[in-house]
Write a protein that holds these residues in place. Structure first.
Motif, PDB file in Angstrom:
ATOM      1  N   VAL A 126       0.848  -1.201   0.000  1.00 22.87           N
ATOM      2  CA  VAL A 126       0.000   0.000   0.000  1.00 22.87           C
ATOM      3  C   VAL A 126       0.884   1.252   0.000  1.00 22.87           C
ATOM      4  CG1 VAL A 126      -1.551   1.395   1.445  1.00 22.87           C
ATOM      5  CG2 VAL A 126      -2.069  -1.010   1.003  1.00 22.87           C
ATOM      6  N   ILE A 127       1.879   1.274   0.870  1.00 23.71           N
ATOM      7  CA  ILE A 127       2.764   2.440   0.966  1.00 23.71           C
ATOM      8  C   ILE A 127       3.533   2.624  -0.339  1.00 23.71           C
ATOM      9  CG2 ILE A 127       4.804   3.353   2.153  1.00 23.71           C
ATOM     10  CD1 ILE A 127       3.631   1.989   4.736  1.00 23.71           C
ATOM     11  N   ALA A 128       4.064   1.543  -0.898  1.00 26.93           N
ATOM     12  CA  ALA A 128       4.827   1.630  -2.153  1.00 26.93           C
ATOM     13  C   ALA A 128       3.939   2.113  -3.296  1.00 26.93           C
ATOM     14  CB  ALA A 128       5.450   0.275  -2.489  1.00 26.93           C
ATOM     15  N   ARG A 129       2.707   1.625  -3.360  1.00 29.10           N
ATOM     16  CA  ARG A 129       1.788   2.049  -4.426  1.00 29.10           C
ATOM     17  C   ARG A 129       1.430   3.529  -4.285  1.00 29.10           C
ATOM     18  NH1 ARG A 129      -0.905  -1.837  -7.460  1.00 29.10           N
ATOM     19  NH2 ARG A 129      -0.178  -3.943  -7.027  1.00 29.10           N
ATOM     20  N   LEU A 130       1.156   3.974  -3.064  1.00 29.81           N
ATOM     21  CA  LEU A 130       0.850   5.393  -2.865  1.00 29.81           C
ATOM     22  C   LEU A 130       2.048   6.271  -3.226  1.00 29.81           C
ATOM     23  CD1 LEU A 130      -1.240   5.241   0.428  1.00 29.81           C
ATOM     24  CD2 LEU A 130      -2.058   5.888  -1.847  1.00 29.81           C
ATOM     25  N   GLU A 131       3.253   5.846  -2.844  1.00 35.44           N
ATOM     26  CA  GLU A 131       4.450   6.614  -3.209  1.00 35.44           C
ATOM     27  C   GLU A 131       4.599   6.688  -4.723  1.00 35.44           C
ATOM     28  OE1 GLU A 131       7.568   4.585  -1.080  1.00 35.44           O
ATOM     29  OE2 GLU A 131       7.266   5.814   0.728  1.00 35.44           O
ATOM     30  N   ARG A 132       4.391   5.578  -5.422  1.00 36.35           N
ATOM     31  CA  ARG A 132       4.508   5.557  -6.880  1.00 36.35           C
ATOM     32  C   ARG A 132       3.455   6.448  -7.521  1.00 36.35           C
ATOM     33  NH1 ARG A 132       1.582   2.606  -9.789  1.00 36.35           N
ATOM     34  NH2 ARG A 132       1.335   0.898  -8.340  1.00 36.35           N
ATOM     35  N   MET A 133       2.218   6.387  -6.998  1.00 37.00           N
ATOM     36  CA  MET A 133       1.153   7.228  -7.555  1.00 37.00           C
ATOM     37  C   MET A 133       1.412   8.710  -7.283  1.00 37.00           C
ATOM     38  SD  MET A 133      -2.418   5.096  -7.261  1.00 37.00           S
ATOM     39  CE  MET A 133      -2.218   4.307  -5.679  1.00 37.00           C
ATOM     40  N   MET A 134       2.044   9.032  -6.162  1.00 36.80           N
ATOM     41  CA  MET A 134       2.390  10.426  -5.897  1.00 36.80           C
ATOM     42  C   MET A 134       3.513  10.881  -6.835  1.00 36.80           C
ATOM     43  SD  MET A 134       1.966  10.815  -1.784  1.00 36.80           S
ATOM     44  CE  MET A 134       2.433  12.527  -1.810  1.00 36.80           C
ATOM     45  N   GLU A 135       4.511  10.041  -7.038  1.00 39.33           N
ATOM     46  CA  GLU A 135       5.618  10.395  -7.941  1.00 39.33           C
ATOM     47  C   GLU A 135       5.124  10.610  -9.369  1.00 39.33           C
ATOM     48  OE1 GLU A 135       8.519   7.295  -7.471  1.00 39.33           O
ATOM     49  OE2 GLU A 135       9.002   7.941  -5.425  1.00 39.33           O
ATOM     50  N   SER A 136       4.145   9.812  -9.804  1.00 39.42           N
ATOM     51  CA  SER A 136       3.639   9.920 -11.179  1.00 39.42           C
ATOM     52  C   SER A 136       2.589  11.023 -11.330  1.00 39.42           C
ATOM     53  CB  SER A 136       3.039   8.591 -11.638  1.00 39.42           C
ATOM     54  OG  SER A 136       1.815   8.343 -10.947  1.00 39.42           O
ATOM     55  N   GLY A 137       2.099  11.553 -10.207  1.00 39.54           N
ATOM     56  CA  GLY A 137       1.097  12.610 -10.260  1.00 39.54           C
ATOM     57  C   GLY A 137      -0.335  12.119 -10.246  1.00 39.54           C
ATOM     58  N   VAL A 138      -0.548  10.815 -10.192  1.00 37.78           N
ATOM     59  CA  VAL A 138      -1.915  10.280 -10.112  1.00 37.78           C
ATOM     60  C   VAL A 138      -2.550  10.714  -8.797  1.00 37.78           C
ATOM     61  CG1 VAL A 138      -3.287   8.153  -9.938  1.00 37.78           C
ATOM     62  CG2 VAL A 138      -1.481   8.338 -11.659  1.00 37.78           C
ATOM     63  N   VAL A 139      -1.777  10.688  -7.715  1.00 35.66           N
ATOM     64  CA  VAL A 139      -2.196  11.197  -6.406  1.00 35.66           C
ATOM     65  C   VAL A 139      -1.328  12.423  -6.149  1.00 35.66           C
ATOM     66  CG1 VAL A 139      -2.232  10.729  -3.926  1.00 35.66           C
ATOM     67  CG2 VAL A 139      -2.898   8.938  -5.538  1.00 35.66           C
TER      68      VAL A 139
END
Length: 164
Positions: A44-57
């Protein structure tokens, strides 16, 4: 033509849907979300970090309900500030502890001379007026005029929500 952002996978979508209304209020919120969607806390943490880096979140943050905190008088203070000083002064205003958001907007002359906006919260209109006075003192001679637009009701207080 290549899409700007690839489609999130089904687990990313489940994660977004599970957290879009807020994180669970418990000691290990990411673990609780992981259990809900069938993965691990680390995932969950890794996915949220990836989505923040990509701008999705864009961000993960706390959004207090100021009404429940007793801050029921909310005033958008608006200021006619010299354009050459607006960005510098706006950063000072935005750093005040009682300002929840501050931004610059174009004027719409002659009806609307204001270019700097700052939302101030208080327990009463008088408290918000005193806070506006503090902003005015900070702006000094660069400010040519101001007003306070008090909230009369609560409108939408949520971000985008994905459906099922």
């Amino acid at each position: 033509m290549k899409p700007l952002v690839s489609q999130p996978d089904p687990l990313d979508l489940a994660l977004i849907r599970s957290t879009q209304g807020g994180l669970p209020l418990e000691p290990h919120p990411y673990a609780a979300v992981a259990e809900r969607i069938g993965t691990t806390e680390a995932d969950v943490i890794a996915r949220l970090e990836r989505m923040m880096e990509s701008g999705v979140v864009r961000r993960i943050g706390l959004v207090p309900n100021h009404y429940r905190l007793g801050l029921t008088a909310n005033g958008m203070t608006v200021w006619d500030v010299e354009d050459s000083e607006a960005e510098r002064l706006g950063s000072w205003v935005g750093a005040l502890d009682f300002v929840s958001h501050c931004y610059l907007r174009p004027r719409s002359l002659p009806e609307w001379p204001y270019n700097l906006f700052a939302m101030a919260h208080g327990a009463s209109r008088e408290e918000v007026q005193l806070k506006a006075q503090r902003i005015g003192d900070l702006l000094g001679s660069a400010c040519r005029g101001s007003d306070i637009l008090f909230s009369t009701r609560i409108l939408k207080k949520t971000g985008l929500r994905l459906g099922e």
